[in-house]
Write a protein that holds these residues in place. Structure first.
Motif, PDB file in Angstrom:
ATOM      1  N   ALA A  83       3.820  -1.678  -3.712  1.00 28.70           N
ATOM      2  CA  ALA A  83       3.523  -1.812  -5.136  1.00 28.70           C
ATOM      3  C   ALA A  83       3.928  -0.581  -5.927  1.00 28.70           C
ATOM      4  CB  ALA A  83       2.033  -2.087  -5.343  1.00 28.70           C
ATOM      5  N   GLY A  84       4.301   0.506  -5.234  1.00 32.19           N
ATOM      6  CA  GLY A  84       4.624   1.748  -5.913  1.00 32.19           C
ATOM      7  C   GLY A  84       3.366   2.439  -6.405  1.00 32.19           C
ATOM      8  N   GLY A  85       3.566   3.494  -7.161  1.00 27.79           N
ATOM      9  CA  GLY A  85       2.424   4.267  -7.646  1.00 27.79           C
ATOM     10  C   GLY A  85       1.786   5.084  -6.534  1.00 27.79           C
ATOM     11  N   GLU A  86       0.863   5.943  -6.929  1.00 24.81           N
ATOM     12  CA  GLU A  86       0.199   6.839  -5.976  1.00 24.81           C
ATOM     13  C   GLU A  86      -1.314   6.658  -5.985  1.00 24.81           C
ATOM     14  OE1 GLU A  86       1.562  10.655  -7.303  1.00 24.81           O
ATOM     15  OE2 GLU A  86       3.626  10.307  -6.621  1.00 24.81           O
ATOM     16  N   ASN A  87      -1.800   5.601  -6.671  1.00 31.39           N
ATOM     17  CA  ASN A  87      -3.236   5.438  -6.888  1.00 31.39           C
ATOM     18  C   ASN A  87      -3.874   4.483  -5.887  1.00 31.39           C
ATOM     19  OD1 ASN A  87      -1.789   3.294  -8.055  1.00 31.39           O
ATOM     20  ND2 ASN A  87      -3.463   2.803  -9.457  1.00 31.39           N
ATOM     21  N   GLY A  88      -3.524   4.670  -4.630  1.00 30.58           N
ATOM     22  CA  GLY A  88      -4.108   3.845  -3.586  1.00 30.58           C
ATOM     23  C   GLY A  88      -3.598   4.283  -2.236  1.00 30.58           C
ATOM     24  N   PRO A  89      -4.149   3.710  -1.172  1.00 34.31           N
ATOM     25  CA  PRO A  89      -3.741   4.108   0.178  1.00 34.31           C
ATOM     26  C   PRO A  89      -2.343   3.572   0.503  1.00 34.31           C
ATOM     27  CG  PRO A  89      -5.153   2.199   0.287  1.00 34.31           C
ATOM     28  CD  PRO A  89      -5.129   2.606  -1.158  1.00 34.31           C
ATOM     29  N   PRO A  90      -1.731   4.100   1.544  1.00 39.55           N
ATOM     30  CA  PRO A  90      -0.452   3.534   1.979  1.00 39.55           C
ATOM     31  C   PRO A  90      -0.663   2.126   2.540  1.00 39.55           C
ATOM     32  CG  PRO A  90      -1.258   5.082   3.608  1.00 39.55           C
ATOM     33  CD  PRO A  90      -2.183   5.185   2.430  1.00 39.55           C
ATOM     34  N   ASP A  91       0.368   1.307   2.459  1.00 43.32           N
ATOM     35  CA  ASP A  91       0.262  -0.041   3.021  1.00 43.32           C
ATOM     36  C   ASP A  91      -0.017   0.024   4.521  1.00 43.32           C
ATOM     37  OD1 ASP A  91       0.831  -0.979   0.486  1.00 43.32           O
ATOM     38  OD2 ASP A  91       2.966  -1.246   0.880  1.00 43.32           O
ATOM     39  N   ASP A  92       0.614   0.964   5.187  1.00 38.13           N
ATOM     40  CA  ASP A  92       0.374   1.211   6.612  1.00 38.13           C
ATOM     41  C   ASP A  92      -0.452   2.487   6.723  1.00 38.13           C
ATOM     42  OD1 ASP A  92       0.413   1.847   9.298  1.00 38.13           O
ATOM     43  OD2 ASP A  92       2.586   1.636   9.537  1.00 38.13           O
ATOM     44  N   TYR A  93      -1.707   2.367   7.139  1.00 37.11           N
ATOM     45  CA  TYR A  93      -2.598   3.518   7.191  1.00 37.11           C
ATOM     46  C   TYR A  93      -2.082   4.624   8.116  1.00 37.11           C
ATOM     47  CZ  TYR A  93      -6.143   0.454   5.005  1.00 37.11           C
ATOM     48  OH  TYR A  93      -6.840  -0.375   4.168  1.00 37.11           O
TER      49      TYR A  93
END
Length: 324
Positions: free
Chosen positions: A55-65
């Motif tokens: 989704a882009g952006g930096e306001n959340g965890p990576p898709d793959d932890y």
């Protein structure tokens, strides 16, 4: 000031803006200075580089932890023996911090925490792992914001205490003292003169430092009586001496500099006496003269003003007795 711990928020995207780049120089000097002065260092590791998120952006965890745990591993190798605690994320009950396709999910966060905890403990079992502190919020729509009491209940049910040595907590004071439960705020003497009316006209648990910390402790210790909180951000804002205040922070007008000092010291004493808090980190030390003036959110919380001059809270905290 007489403290032996310091918290720093380490922004992963700054260090690793793309898979190959490493910009550790942003933090190297700080880590070395803390170590040279015998300070225990807590890193709150936040933000995911856009390249780790579809989704882009930096306001959340990576898709793959795994991207996050790989970064933690690299960080702990680089700063071996100089980092003493890691807070795993920040205010994950808000979508501005935890934007994912699954939305705000306590269970997903606990999975994220479990992987991070395993990585950190594999590096050094003595490192203190702190769960990401929730944002006290009076809004619960499940999309942009998740009530912190409800979120904590669900995270505890998902096994949060199995993956953290300490439960993170935040509270930023507003315009009532640290000993005022939310239901008592309308009768508090501050109500007579307050410009910001939230705690007095719309009582809610999120306004109160005491209600927040006491309730978190009750919820946690109902499961594990020995588990404590780590208050990784707390303080009181005062705009006294400034001509402006940050938009949305009207309560800063209601706290004098003397009240800021009084509330901070009182909160430290209260946490010490009640015995439910392991570590407590004041927000903040020196954003006053590092920020972008009085309208920058962290500036009125600082114990140093925009000219670099200590505010009354600086002296009060310095003189405050510290536990051995």
């Amino acid at each position: 000031l007489g403290f032996d711990w310091v918290k720093v928020q380490l922004e992963w995207p700054i260090v690793q803006p793309d898979p190959e780049t490493r910009q550790w120089f942003f933090y190297d000097g700080l880590v070395d200075e803390a170590s040279a002065h015998g300070l225990n260092l807590m890193f709150s590791v936040v933000g995911a580089p856009a390249w780790t998120r579809a989704a882009g952006g930096e306001n959340g965890p990576p898709d793959d932890y795994t991207h996050y745990t790989n970064f933690l591993d690299e960080m702990l190798d680089r700063y071996d023996g100089k980092v003493h605690s890691v807070e795993v994320w920040n205010e994950q009950n808000l979508d501005r911090e935890w934007a994912t396709p699954q939305g705000l999910s306590p269970a997903s966060y606990v999975q994220f925490l479990a992987q991070a905890n395993e990585t950190i403990k594999a590096h050094d079992p003595n490192l203190i792992v702190i769960s990401g502190a929730l944002a006290p919020t009076g809004i619960h729509d499940g999309v942009t914001s998740y009530d912190d009491f409800l979120y904590l209940d669900e995270a505890l049910a998902a096994g949060l205490l199995n993956h953290a040595d300490c439960v993170g907590a935040h509270h930023n004071g507003y315009n009532i003292g640290p000993n005022v439960p939310y239901e008592a705020a309308p009768a508090d003497p501050e109500a007579a003169t307050a410009i910001f009316r939230g705690p007095f006209d719309n009582p809610h648990h999120s306004w109160s430092f005491k209600t927040t910390i006491d309730t978190y402790a009750q919820k946690v210790q109902a499961i594990d009586p020995n588990k404590k909180l780590c208050v990784t951000e707390f303080g009181w804002a005062s705009s006294e001496g400034y001509d402006e205040f940050p938009p949305g922070f009207e309560f800063a007008q209601d706290n004098t500099l003397e009240e800021q000092a009084q509330f901070i010291v009182q909160a430290y004493q209260q946490m010490h006496d009640e015995g439910n808090v392991w570590l407590a980190f004041l927000f903040n030390y020196d954003f006053g003269n590092k920020g972008n003036g009085p309208t920058d959110d962290p500036v009125p919380y600082s114990v140093i003003d925009t000219s670099g001059i200590p505010r009354p809270a600086f002296g009060a905290v310095g003189e405050m007795p510290k536990p051995e």
